[in-house]
Each structure stands twice: as C-alpha cells, then as structure tokens.
Enzyme design. Structure first.
Site, PDB file in Angstrom:
ATOM      1  N   LYS A   1      15.442  37.752  46.207  1.00 47.09           N
ATOM      2  CA  LYS A   1      16.286  38.037  47.380  1.00 47.09           C
ATOM      3  C   LYS A   1      17.188  39.245  47.099  1.00 47.09           C
ATOM      4  O   LYS A   1      17.231  40.182  47.886  1.00 47.09           O
ATOM      5  CB  LYS A   1      17.142  36.805  47.742  1.00 47.09           C
ATOM      6  CG  LYS A   1      16.313  35.574  48.077  1.00 47.09           C
ATOM      7  CD  LYS A   1      17.169  34.438  48.616  1.00 47.09           C
ATOM      8  CE  LYS A   1      18.106  33.803  47.613  1.00 47.09           C
ATOM      9  NZ  LYS A   1      17.430  33.089  46.498  1.00 47.09           N
TER      10      LYS A   1
ATOM     11  N   ARG B   1      22.876  27.324  52.525  1.00 48.46           N
ATOM     12  CA  ARG B   1      22.171  26.681  51.433  1.00 48.46           C
ATOM     13  C   ARG B   1      22.091  25.174  51.618  1.00 48.46           C
ATOM     14  O   ARG B   1      21.514  24.476  50.786  1.00 48.46           O
ATOM     15  CB  ARG B   1      22.930  26.965  50.150  1.00 48.46           C
ATOM     16  CG  ARG B   1      22.120  27.684  49.089  1.00 48.46           C
ATOM     17  CD  ARG B   1      23.078  27.971  47.968  1.00 48.46           C
ATOM     18  NE  ARG B   1      22.520  28.425  46.759  1.00 48.46           N
ATOM     19  CZ  ARG B   1      22.545  29.691  46.341  1.00 48.46           C
ATOM     20  NH1 ARG B   1      23.005  30.644  47.119  1.00 48.46           N
ATOM     21  NH2 ARG B   1      22.101  29.991  45.149  1.00 48.46           N
TER      22      ARG B   1
ATOM     23  N   ARG C   1      16.197  37.274  33.455  1.00 49.94           N
ATOM     24  CA  ARG C   1      17.400  37.866  34.046  1.00 49.94           C
ATOM     25  C   ARG C   1      18.630  37.573  33.189  1.00 49.94           C
ATOM     26  O   ARG C   1      19.556  38.383  33.118  1.00 49.94           O
ATOM     27  CB  ARG C   1      17.584  37.303  35.468  1.00 49.94           C
ATOM     28  CG  ARG C   1      18.734  37.920  36.231  1.00 49.94           C
ATOM     29  CD  ARG C   1      18.735  37.504  37.683  1.00 49.94           C
ATOM     30  NE  ARG C   1      19.138  36.117  37.877  1.00 49.94           N
ATOM     31  CZ  ARG C   1      19.133  35.480  39.049  1.00 49.94           C
ATOM     32  NH1 ARG C   1      18.719  36.113  40.126  1.00 49.94           N
ATOM     33  NH2 ARG C   1      19.532  34.240  39.144  1.00 49.94           N
TER      34      ARG C   1
ATOM     35  N   ARG D   1      24.491  36.383  33.383  1.00 50.75           N
ATOM     36  CA  ARG D   1      25.117  35.378  34.259  1.00 50.75           C
ATOM     37  C   ARG D   1      25.197  34.041  33.536  1.00 50.75           C
ATOM     38  O   ARG D   1      24.199  33.564  32.998  1.00 50.75           O
ATOM     39  CB  ARG D   1      24.292  35.210  35.535  1.00 50.75           C
ATOM     40  CG  ARG D   1      24.667  36.188  36.615  1.00 50.75           C
ATOM     41  CD  ARG D   1      23.753  36.076  37.807  1.00 50.75           C
ATOM     42  NE  ARG D   1      23.676  34.741  38.405  1.00 50.75           N
ATOM     43  CZ  ARG D   1      23.090  34.487  39.558  1.00 50.75           C
ATOM     44  NH1 ARG D   1      22.538  35.466  40.237  1.00 50.75           N
ATOM     45  NH2 ARG D   1      23.050  33.259  40.036  1.00 50.75           N
TER      46      ARG D   1
ATOM     47  N   ARG E   1      19.629  24.020  38.899  1.00 54.31           N
ATOM     48  CA  ARG E   1      19.660  24.856  40.112  1.00 54.31           C
ATOM     49  C   ARG E   1      18.371  24.693  40.910  1.00 54.31           C
ATOM     50  O   ARG E   1      18.388  24.706  42.144  1.00 54.31           O
ATOM     51  CB  ARG E   1      19.906  26.317  39.763  1.00 54.31           C
ATOM     52  CG  ARG E   1      21.408  26.577  39.672  1.00 54.31           C
ATOM     53  CD  ARG E   1      21.738  27.785  38.854  1.00 54.31           C
ATOM     54  NE  ARG E   1      21.287  29.023  39.441  1.00 54.31           N
ATOM     55  CZ  ARG E   1      20.932  30.082  38.721  1.00 54.31           C
ATOM     56  NH1 ARG E   1      20.927  30.027  37.424  1.00 54.31           N
ATOM     57  NH2 ARG E   1      20.573  31.184  39.318  1.00 54.31           N
TER      58      ARG E   1
HETATM   59  P1  AMP Z   1      23.228  33.055  43.884  1.00 53.04           P
HETATM   60  O1  AMP Z   1      23.776  34.360  43.397  1.00 53.04           O
HETATM   61  O2  AMP Z   1      22.855  33.087  45.324  1.00 53.04           O
HETATM   62  O3  AMP Z   1      22.143  32.513  42.988  1.00 53.04           O
HETATM   63  O4  AMP Z   1      24.447  32.000  43.792  1.00 53.04           O
HETATM   64  C1  AMP Z   1      25.025  31.676  42.553  1.00 53.04           C
HETATM   65  C2  AMP Z   1      25.839  30.405  42.686  1.00 53.04           C
HETATM   66  O5  AMP Z   1      26.895  30.608  43.632  1.00 53.04           O
HETATM   67  C3  AMP Z   1      25.091  29.177  43.220  1.00 53.04           C
HETATM   68  O6  AMP Z   1      24.370  28.507  42.208  1.00 53.04           O
HETATM   69  C4  AMP Z   1      26.237  28.353  43.769  1.00 53.04           C
HETATM   70  O7  AMP Z   1      26.972  27.738  42.739  1.00 53.04           O
HETATM   71  C5  AMP Z   1      27.135  29.428  44.388  1.00 53.04           C
HETATM   72  N1  AMP Z   1      26.762  29.682  45.806  1.00 53.04           N
HETATM   73  C6  AMP Z   1      26.250  30.835  46.311  1.00 53.04           C
HETATM   74  N2  AMP Z   1      26.020  30.710  47.631  1.00 53.04           N
HETATM   75  C7  AMP Z   1      26.388  29.451  47.961  1.00 53.04           C
HETATM   76  C8  AMP Z   1      26.374  28.697  49.167  1.00 53.04           C
HETATM   77  N3  AMP Z   1      25.913  29.219  50.326  1.00 53.04           N
HETATM   78  N4  AMP Z   1      26.840  27.425  49.138  1.00 53.04           N
HETATM   79  C9  AMP Z   1      27.306  26.877  47.998  1.00 53.04           C
HETATM   80  N5  AMP Z   1      27.317  27.506  46.820  1.00 53.04           N
HETATM   81  C10 AMP Z   1      26.870  28.794  46.783  1.00 53.04           C
END
Ligand code: AMP
Length: 191
Positions: free
Chosen positions: A14, A89, A128, A134, A146
């Site tokens: 993404k 999400r 990654r 991260r 996750r």
């Molecule tokens: P991402 O960068 O999209 O993989 O998001 C990293 C982390 O941020 C996720 O594993 C969640 O802990 C948090 N996060 C990101 N977007 C959301 C969302 N829409 N709702 C809840 N937690 C989120």
C-alpha cells in the site's frame, strides 16, 4: 471529491504504490500508520499512548484515528480527493467513515485492494524490518499478531464493501513492483 480506500494486509505494498496513485489522480495520501509514527517521533501524549499498542501489533482505539482523519479532511484543500491507506481497519471505523464522508455530502468512492498471501506478508515484513527499523516489524511474534489482527478485524471489511459494490482487487503477488503498480493504476483509471 474522491474518497478512495487503499486496502490490503500488512506488507501488501500500500505504502509503495500510494505515491504513484496520489500523484496521477491528484489525491492526498493519508496513512494513519505514518501519522501515528509521526506522533510517536514527536513524543506527543497521543504518540506515547499509541506506541505501546503499535509495538505489540495491536490497533489503536478507533477514536484516535478518526480524529486524525477528520483533521486531514478539514485542513487539506486543492486536491481532487483522498487516498486512505491503513484506514478504515475495522467495521466500526468503516461505519464512522461513511458518516464523516456523508456529512461532507459525499460517499466512499471505492476500495482498491492489493492482495498477497500470508507467507509473503511474513517474508516482506521481515525484509522491511532490516530497512526501515519499525518496532512492529521486528519480531516474528509481532508480525504474526498483526496478520491475525488483519484477519480478525480488517478482513471483514471486504464483505462490507462488496455489499456496496465498492470492492476492487488486484494481485500484489506474484509480480514486480512495476507490474503491480501498472495493475493498480489501471484499476483506479477504470473506477
Ligand atoms: P501501518 O503503517 O498501516 O501498518 O500501521 C501501523 C500500526 O498503526 C498498526 O499496526 C496499528 O497499530 C496502527 N494503526 C494504523 N492505522 C490504524 C487504524 N486505522 N486503526 C487502528 N490502528 C491503526
């Protein structure tokens, strides 16, 4: 205004493809994960609260991301729409998004889903971790959690948006980054 949702499991690509889509269609790319990581880096109270949940591979509370999304919608002008990456999400988040967008006299334009198998999620996130550092990429247990969170809480959105005729999917694997980008751009072009 367009309200596109970029959807897919962690590591689907993404973030990799969002820039090209946003540029081609004059959209603002909004990654809730990136916004949260910026809060953590800045040491804000929100960031401090979010860090523990994120590092463990859990979602942050719905209200937190909803507030961030509303801020962006209210402050960003001069674009033809938004490309939401990592949001919604959960089903409750999708329901709230419908309300936020309806209050603006609009509706969600479509879901652009990039799909890859779980084994590939593991391989990509492990790779990654070495590049981006991260915390939530660092351990196999967190990556697995996750993926579980994705299946349990996020995957039900597929049927939610299918029921509205808004779900569109491309294969994110196999294929090179360029091949997948072409698939994604062709899909958005067709919407
Ligand atoms: P991402 O960068 O999209 O993989 O998001 C990293 C982390 O941020 C996720 O594993 C969640 O802990 C948090 N996060 C990101 N977007 C959301 C969302 N829409 N709702 C809840 N937690 C989120």
């Amino acid at each position: 205004m367009k309200y596109y949702i970029l959807f897919g499991p962690p590591g689907a690509g993404k973030g990799t493809h969002a820039g090209a889509i946003a540029q081609k269609f004059n959209l603002r790319h909004v990654s809730t994960g990136e916004l949260l990581r910026a809060e953590i880096a800045a040491g804000t109270p929100l960031g401090i609260r979010a860090k523990e949940l994120m590092d463990a591979g859990n979602l942050v509370p719905d209200e937190v991301v909803e507030g961030m999304i509303e801020n962006v919608f209210n402050s960003v002008k001069d674009v033809d729409g938004f490309l939401l990456d990592g949001y919604p999400r959960t089903i409750p988040q999708a329901e709230v998004l419908d309300k936020i967008v309806a209050a603006r006299g609009e509706s969600v334009s479509g879901v652009i889903s990039i799909m890859i198998p779980d084994e590939e999620v593991h391989r990509r996130i492990a790779r990654r971790a070495a590049i981006e550092g991260r915390a939530d990429d660092a351990s196999d247990a967190t990556i697995s959690h996750r993926i579980e969170t994705y299946h349990a809480q996020t995957e039900p959105l597929i049927d939610f948006y299918k029921a509205e005729g808004k779900y569109h999917e491309v294969c994110g694997y196999p294929g090179t980054i360029e091949e997948v980008r072409e698939r994604v751009l062709a899909l958005v072009d067709s919407l």
